[in-house]
Motif scaffolding. Structure first.
Motif, PDB file in Angstrom:
ATOM      1  N   VAL A  82       0.889  -1.146   0.038  1.00 25.26           N
ATOM      2  CA  VAL A  82       0.130  -0.064  -0.078  1.00 25.26           C
ATOM      3  C   VAL A  82       0.863   1.246  -0.030  1.00 25.26           C
ATOM      4  N   VAL A  83       0.624   2.055  -0.933  1.00 25.28           N
ATOM      5  CA  VAL A  83       1.393   3.438  -1.111  1.00 25.28           C
ATOM      6  C   VAL A  83       0.642   4.478  -0.930  1.00 25.28           C
ATOM      7  N   GLU A  84       0.496   5.139   0.429  1.00 21.18           N
ATOM      8  CA  GLU A  84      -0.277   6.398   0.706  1.00 21.18           C
ATOM      9  C   GLU A  84       0.745   7.729   0.475  1.00 21.18           C
ATOM     10  N   SER A  85       0.286   8.471  -0.354  1.00 23.60           N
ATOM     11  CA  SER A  85       1.116   9.225  -1.153  1.00 23.60           C
ATOM     12  C   SER A  85       0.725  10.897  -0.524  1.00 23.60           C
ATOM     13  N   SER A  86       0.131  11.224   0.684  1.00 21.19           N
ATOM     14  CA  SER A  86      -0.339  12.419   0.877  1.00 21.19           C
ATOM     15  C   SER A  86       0.785  12.985   2.078  1.00 21.19           C
ATOM     16  N   GLY A  87       1.335  11.867   2.811  1.00 20.27           N
ATOM     17  CA  GLY A  87       2.296  12.239   3.759  1.00 20.27           C
ATOM     18  C   GLY A  87       1.592  12.686   4.951  1.00 20.27           C
ATOM     19  N   SER A  88       0.407  12.471   5.163  1.00 18.93           N
ATOM     20  CA  SER A  88      -0.326  12.554   6.132  1.00 18.93           C
ATOM     21  C   SER A  88       0.089  11.950   7.406  1.00 18.93           C
ATOM     22  N   ALA A  89       0.186  12.789   8.720  1.00 14.07           N
ATOM     23  CA  ALA A  89       0.595  11.778  10.064  1.00 14.07           C
ATOM     24  C   ALA A  89      -0.839  10.689  10.287  1.00 14.07           C
ATOM     25  N   ALA A  90      -1.800  10.881   9.835  1.00 14.06           N
ATOM     26  CA  ALA A  90      -2.909  10.079  10.017  1.00 14.06           C
ATOM     27  C   ALA A  90      -2.507   8.554   9.266  1.00 14.06           C
ATOM     28  N   SER A  91      -1.745   8.643   8.117  1.00 14.96           N
ATOM     29  CA  SER A  91      -1.354   7.510   7.599  1.00 14.96           C
ATOM     30  C   SER A  91      -0.811   6.423   8.822  1.00 14.96           C
ATOM     31  N   VAL A  92      -0.510   6.660   9.724  1.00 11.45           N
ATOM     32  CA  VAL A  92      -0.168   5.807  10.819  1.00 11.45           C
ATOM     33  C   VAL A  92      -1.040   4.720  11.181  1.00 11.45           C
ATOM     34  N   GLU A  93      -2.374   4.876  10.920  1.00 16.55           N
ATOM     35  CA  GLU A  93      -3.199   4.125  11.156  1.00 16.55           C
ATOM     36  C   GLU A  93      -3.454   2.918  10.166  1.00 16.55           C
ATOM     37  N   VAL A  94      -3.181   3.404   8.677  1.00 12.82           N
ATOM     38  CA  VAL A  94      -3.042   2.360   7.937  1.00 12.82           C
ATOM     39  C   VAL A  94      -1.844   1.338   7.970  1.00 12.82           C
TER      40      VAL A  94
END
Length: 257
Positions: A82-94
């Motif tokens: 999975v590549v999350e490309s917003s750099g959001s801190a919220a991506s830690v949940e994923v």
């Protein structure tokens, strides 16, 4: 993983040595029919691309956590990136889902600069580069797989394996497996990239070939449309989605990819 300019250049420059420039690829007049020497595709990897919209952060995080968990549990034998490309801190949940699913790898970076530096479509392209780099760093390089499929990370496809494996098994030597959807974009047609399969051993080389000579990207969908006639590819059947949804870029309603 942070995709610096040096990292980006190293990935595509290394791949360029294994694949001729697009302008030098001749389209064969007739491809001889020979028995395939490759094994029937039994190893697939899936790359889900994601972007957490800062205007709708909570809903996007919940959506991606749900979709990623569904893929990882429904197809537990599938290596999933999975590549999350917003750099959001919220991506830690994923990212935290890695602890629950051993065959899951989650990568996050900020794609914002790539649209400015390399043109429209560069964020999606950079996500594929990131996935390839992470696969190597985790000891699962894409050339170990028969095919690597990229899918937009909002979608669930219950019969994915049946439809995809069936197509690839019938066409084991093609470079690409592409969606049947094509989008007319102004005066230049484009190939839908909601789902895209690439032969694993040529994944990095194909990324290199999809770049323009100047190093900037045109619209990724248009670039793919222009490149496909120079390759061999199979067209996937319609892959019904779990529920009708909307495509992010142009807000089109979609019930299949």
């Amino acid at each position: 993983y942070v995709l610096s300019d040096a990292d980006y250049a190293a990935i595509v420059d290394a791949a360029a040595k294994a694949f001729p420039p697009v302008s030098a690829v001749a389209r064969p007049r007739k491809r001889p029919r020979v028995a395939s020497t490759r094994p029937q595709p039994s190893r697939l990897a899936l790359v889900l691309t994601a972007w957490i919209d800062p205007k709708n952060e909570r809903a996007r995080v919940d959506l991606y956590c749900d979709v990623v968990s569904w893929w990882a549990s429904t197809f537990s034998g599938l290596d999933l990136f999975v590549v999350e490309s917003s750099g959001s801190a919220a991506s830690v949940e994923v990212k935290a889902l890695e602890g629950k699913f051993p065959r899951l790898t989650v990568i996050t970076f900020d794609q914002a600069d790539f649209h400015v530096r390399y043109g429209k479509g560069a964020g999606e392209f950079a996500s594929l580069c990131m996935a390839s780099k992470a696969a190597r760093l985790t000891g699962r390089p894409f050339d170990n797989y028969d095919f690597v499929f990229k899918l937009t990370g909002r979608y669930k496809i219950p019969n994915f394996m049946d439809l995809v494996v069936g197509t690839v098994n019938k066409n084991p030597d093609v470079d690409f497996a592409v969606s049947s959807l094509q989008r007319p974009v102004s005066s230049r047609p484009a190939r839908n990239t909601e789902i895209l399969g690439v032969q694993g051993r040529r994944f990095d080389a194909v990324l290199s070939a999809l770049r323009k000579g100047t190093g900037k990207l045109t619209c990724f969908e248009r670039r793919l449309h222009e490149f496909l006639p120079k390759t061999t590819y199979a067209v996937l059947p319609a892959l019904p989605l779990d529920a009708t949804t909307r495509r992010g870029g142009d807000n089109l309603r979609m019930d299949h990819v």
